[in-house]
Design a protein around this motif. Sequence first.
Motif: not given
Length: 151
Positions: A65, A68-69, A72-76, A91
């Motif tokens: 998570s 992902a943050q 800048n990946t969505e839905n972390g 992703n």
Amino acid sequence: MKMLRSVSARVCMCSIAGILAVLPAAVFAQDDSSKALPALLAGGFMMFFLVFALAMYVYVALALSTIAQKTNTENGWLAWIPIANIVLMLNIARKPIWWIVLCLIPLVNIVIFIIMWMGIAEARNKPSWWGVLMIVPVVSLIVPGYLAWSD
């Protein structure tokens, strides 16, 4: 902070459930027969294994998570859902989603996960050989944390 409290509450609840699962072994410990000790040792080993597996799951989910943050990946939040975290990893690594099918094939999944971790390392502007280090047993515990929390 709210998420950390819910994670700690889940860990506490799982620990209580594990202790309640091992309590019947304490009844066998009162028995004079030689069958009590192996049952108690097996229960203790299972409890240790479950706590270790839960700690590793929480560690990798927090690392994914965070990665992902930072990328800048969505839905972390998908890092916390067992199969959906593979979609999140694809992703982050910018690989096609249909590779999830390849992740379910034995022996092929080893190569696919290494390629995914190499892509994740490149997304974090790290050398891609960090993904190859996921093969090494003890080092594979360090790689997600390094990719997540290093500058």
